[in-house]
Write a protein that holds these residues in place. Structure first.
Motif, short mmCIF file in Angstrom:
data_model
loop_
_atom_site.label_atom_id
_atom_site.label_comp_id
_atom_site.label_asym_id
_atom_site.label_seq_id
_atom_site.Cartn_x
_atom_site.Cartn_y
_atom_site.Cartn_z
N MET A 234 0.84 -1.19 0.00
CA MET A 234 0.00 0.00 0.00
C MET A 234 0.88 1.25 0.00
SD MET A 234 -1.25 0.55 3.96
CE MET A 234 -0.04 0.82 5.25
N LYS A 235 0.31 2.37 -0.33
CA LYS A 235 1.01 3.65 -0.32
C LYS A 235 0.90 4.28 1.06
CE LYS A 235 2.29 4.09 -4.69
NZ LYS A 235 3.73 4.20 -5.07
N VAL B 96 -8.92 -4.36 14.11
CA VAL B 96 -9.61 -4.10 12.85
C VAL B 96 -8.60 -3.57 11.83
CG1 VAL B 96 -11.92 -3.69 13.79
CG2 VAL B 96 -10.28 -1.80 13.67
N LEU B 97 -8.88 -3.83 10.58
CA LEU B 97 -8.16 -3.20 9.47
C LEU B 97 -9.10 -2.18 8.87
CD1 LEU B 97 -5.74 -3.08 7.47
CD2 LEU B 97 -6.96 -4.79 6.09
N VAL B 98 -8.68 -0.94 8.87
CA VAL B 98 -9.51 0.16 8.38
C VAL B 98 -8.94 0.70 7.08
CG1 VAL B 98 -10.41 2.48 8.87
CG2 VAL B 98 -10.20 0.80 10.73
N GLN B 99 -9.78 0.77 6.06
CA GLN B 99 -9.40 1.46 4.83
C GLN B 99 -9.58 2.95 5.06
OE1 GLN B 99 -11.79 0.60 1.38
NE2 GLN B 99 -10.35 1.57 -0.03
N ILE B 100 -8.48 3.69 4.99
CA ILE B 100 -8.52 5.12 5.27
C ILE B 100 -9.18 5.87 4.11
CG2 ILE B 100 -7.15 7.19 5.73
CD1 ILE B 100 -7.06 5.19 8.00
N ALA C 189 -1.75 6.78 5.43
CA ALA C 189 -1.56 5.61 4.58
C ALA C 189 -2.93 5.19 4.04
CB ALA C 189 -0.94 4.47 5.39
N GLN C 190 -2.92 4.16 3.21
CA GLN C 190 -4.19 3.68 2.66
C GLN C 190 -4.95 2.81 3.65
OE1 GLN C 190 -2.39 2.03 -1.00
NE2 GLN C 190 -3.78 3.38 -2.14
N TYR C 191 -4.23 2.17 4.58
CA TYR C 191 -4.87 1.31 5.57
C TYR C 191 -4.17 1.47 6.91
CZ TYR C 191 -7.08 -1.09 1.62
OH TYR C 191 -7.81 -1.38 0.49
N LEU D 225 -5.63 14.69 4.50
CA LEU D 225 -4.99 13.91 3.46
C LEU D 225 -5.93 12.78 3.00
CD1 LEU D 225 -1.44 13.62 5.05
CD2 LEU D 225 -2.22 15.25 3.31
N VAL D 226 -6.04 12.63 1.69
CA VAL D 226 -6.96 11.67 1.11
C VAL D 226 -6.16 10.66 0.28
CG1 VAL D 226 -8.99 11.31 -0.35
CG2 VAL D 226 -8.78 13.39 1.02
#
Length: 318
Positions: free
Chosen positions: A1-2, A30-34, A96-98, A316-317
């Motif tokens: 991931m970035k 948990v794994l969260v997608q940001i 980050a992305q996650y 940041l997105v």
């Protein structure tokens, strides 16, 4: 991931936009997608090496909003938000992305808040909530909030919900006018020696609680304090030292309350978010405006701008 990541501290040039392995949620996590992540001054200070307990290499970022993609079934697919002392310091953070964190460290995102709006609020609102809680602000408390930044604005809004009497103080005339336009009684800060008279003109006998969000008004706040009053502080001068008129403070039976958001982990912060988050959906708290949404890939530029004193709230997105 970035992700944004730094392996050394002391210079923002150490921050890089890189590919890193995808995090894996462990037991009870948990794994969260940001979807959006707030950029706070403390994130910048972290890269600059101001926090000696940070472990390296590290992905920075405390505040986030996103969607749970792995974890307890009841949470998968839920829109959540969070913040906490672990993220970005001794656990990888939200830029980050996650991100992975304790399943008890996320709160349900208020439906009236977009992901970007929710991501902008974690540190300011948990800091303000903690200040009001620990300085015992309740209905009819005569409160003075010094400073009109993100934390000060959050404190004013939360105190209003509690039924406190609220007085705001800011340095610039345009800030005072903006506060008055929001319905707050406001005074303009100028000479520290005049603060007590200004406050007593509004609160006879002084303010029960003074929340200084700037770090510069502690000595001046003591004469403006009512008997048995409390002064809450979240900042200090650069050298960390200030002359406190201790005689005047103890004669009033006053106390100073230090407010530090980095004392609270993700689970404690999630509990705070759950307590006041509902007020956004009930229309009692203002929705954030004027956010600067930036791609995560441009995070290095945003860090530099925040370090240079940019007043914009950056989100940041990924």
């Amino acid at each position: 991931m970035k992700a944004l990541q730094f392996s050394t501290t002391g210079d923002l040039a150490a921050l890089q936009y890189v590919d890193v392995p995808m995090p894996v949620a462990g037991a009870g996590e948990v794994l969260v997608q940001i979807k959006a992540a707030g950029l706070n001054p403390s994130d910048v200070k972290n890269v600059l090496g101001r926090f000696p307990y940070t472990t390296l290499p590290r992905i920075p970022g405390r505040d986030f909003a996103g969607v749970v993609v792995e974890g307890p079934q009841a949470l998968v697919g839920q829109e959540v938000w969070g913040t906490g002392k672990e993220l970005g310091f001794f656990a990888d953070g939200s830029h980050a992305q996650y991100v992975t964190l304790s399943a008890k460290g996320v709160a349900r995102k208020p439906t009236h808040l977009s992901f970007a709006q929710a991501a902008s609020l974690g540190v300011p609102y948990t800091t303000a909530w903690d200040a009001l809680e620990r300085s015992l602000v309740t209905a009819e408390t005569r409160l003075l909030v010094i400073g009109s930044g993100a934390v000060g604005s959050a404190a004013l809004a939360l105190a209003k919900i509690r039924g406190a009497q609220v007085l705001a103080a800011a340095r610039r005339p345009e800030q005072v006018k903006a506060l008055q336009a929001q319905g707050f009684n406001a005074i303009q800060l100028d000479n520290p020696g005049d603060l007590a008279a200004q406050v007593n003109a509004v609160y006879a006998g002084g303010a029960d609680v003074i929340f200084d969000t700037t770090g510069f008004w502690l000595p001046a706040a003591v004469p403006a304090l009512a008997n048995f009053g409390r002064i809450a502080i979240i900042a200090a001068p650069a050298d960390g030292h200030v002359q406190l008129p201790a005689l005047a403070l103890y004669r009033r039976g006053g106390s100073v309350v230090g407010i530090n958001s980095l004392l609270y982990g993700v689970e404690a912060c999630a509990a705070m978010l759950e307590q006041f988050g509902r007020f956004f959906d009930e229309g009692l708290l203002p929705l954030p405006e004027g956010l600067f949404e930036s791609p995560l890939a441009e995070g290095l530029e945003r860090y530099s701008e925040v370090n240079q004193g940019s007043g914009e709230k950056v989100v940041l997105v990924p």
